[in-house]
Write an enzyme that holds these catalytic residues in place. Structure first.
Site, mmCIF file in Angstrom:
data_model
loop_
_atom_site.group_PDB
_atom_site.id
_atom_site.type_symbol
_atom_site.label_atom_id
_atom_site.label_comp_id
_atom_site.label_asym_id
_atom_site.label_seq_id
_atom_site.Cartn_x
_atom_site.Cartn_y
_atom_site.Cartn_z
ATOM 1 N N CYS A 157 0.878 -1.242 -0.013
ATOM 2 C CA CYS A 157 0.123 -0.022 -0.052
ATOM 3 C C CYS A 157 1.022 1.063 -0.059
ATOM 4 C CB CYS A 157 -1.088 -0.032 1.096
ATOM 5 S SG CYS A 157 -2.305 -1.344 1.225
ATOM 6 N N ASN A 194 0.176 5.117 9.619
ATOM 7 C CA ASN A 194 1.255 5.389 8.433
ATOM 8 C C ASN A 194 1.899 7.105 8.691
ATOM 9 O OD1 ASN A 194 -0.669 3.820 5.939
ATOM 10 N ND2 ASN A 194 1.030 2.946 7.096
ATOM 11 N N HIS A 224 -9.912 6.073 1.129
ATOM 12 C CA HIS A 224 -11.201 5.716 1.134
ATOM 13 C C HIS A 224 -11.818 5.550 2.539
ATOM 14 C CE1 HIS A 224 -8.345 2.072 0.283
ATOM 15 N NE2 HIS A 224 -9.354 1.769 1.413
#
Length: 282
Positions: A157, A194, A224
């Site tokens: 990701c 993150n 999202h």
């Protein structure tokens, strides 16, 4: 309020008010009961954090600094792809019976390549360049390796870091800045996690290279909110934010490979009530 709270609140409101829904579309993620996991999403979200002014950890709810750092070091320092090297269970869903997540994340950071200066992996290349050619515009890591995607249990990701060094007028030390590129992010479960991880990384690399931590720019291609997270997000961003805490990094560590999760700490970290049992799409 904490600047990280303000960024998070504004981003979530923008997604909820102006985002597009994937409902009815063919989606890969699903809930544990096999129901499709639809999202409301925004394309191309960019958030900026000045690490010299404030550590970007949210106060609306607690972000586990040491656990986030542990996962970061698992990838960047241990260069591991085995969950048995972690102190948490966040990767258990994607591990095989031996604990491996395949040729993903830490595995890619540890692959060595031949350079003019010798054999180095991506982490050692970054540290070498920051120390020897800090103004290079080529200090980049990338773990989205196409030929290995079929052997990854989850595609990366957060997949790329670009480092850029600046010289502020009147400052005898250089400033380390970075861009984190992320293809996809579950905003509720992973956004501040993150941000905190890569803020810690910039602080660590700056310290071992004799620099100051500067700006972290977070670029998210697909930011999202999952359908089952919408009411949780609405409650979360209605909370009263608190002042940002003070971040501490052990000043005695000058070798990146000597850092541990216990070398990071926060002072005066007050938060809202923790949210438990968040459903996670898989």
């Amino acid at each position: 309020m904490s600047y990280a709270d303000r960024v998070f609140i504004d981003m979530c409101r923008d997604i909820l008010d102006n985002g597009t829904s994937t409902e009815g579309e063919k989606t890969r993620p699903h809930w544990e009961d096999r129901t499709p996991a639809y999202t409301i999403k925004k394309f191309g979200v960019v958030n900026r954090y000045d690490l010299s002014a404030e550590f970007p950890i949210m106060t609306l709810r607690r972000t586990a600094l040491k656990s986030a750092t542990d996962e970061l070091l698992w990838i960047w320092q241990q260069k591991s792809n085995n969950i048995n090297d972690l102190h948490s269970h966040i990767w258990d869903e994607w591990a095989d019976e031996d604990g491996s997540i395949g040729k993903a994340y830490g595995y890619q950071m540890g692959v060595k390549h031949q350079y003019r200066e010798g054999m180095m992996d991506q982490v050692d290349r970054v540290i070498y360049d920051l120390k020897h050619t800090p103004f290079s515009r080529r200090i980049i890591t990338n773990i989205y390796v196409h030929q290995d995607l079929h052997e990854m249990n989850l595609y990366p990701c957060a997949y790329s870091m670009t480092f850029n060094v600046t010289q502020k007028k009147g400052d005898d030390r250089l400033t380390l800045n970075a861009i984190l590129n992320q293809r996809s992010q579950d905003v509720l479960t992973a956004n501040n996690w993150n941000v905190v991880q890569y803020a810690v990384l910039v602080h660590m690399l700056a310290q071992v290279c004799g620099m100051r931590a500067g700006e972290l720019v977070h670029v998210i291609a697909d930011a999202h909110i999952y359908d089952r997270h919408v009411p949780i997000i609405k409650e979360l961003i209605s909370r009263e934010p608190k002042p940002a805490p003070t971040f501490r990094l052990n000043p005695d560590v000058h070798d990146f490979y000597q850092f541990t999760r216990n070398d990071v700490s926060l002072e005066n970290y007050e938060t809202g009530e923790q949210i438990k049992n968040i459903p996670v799409a898989i």
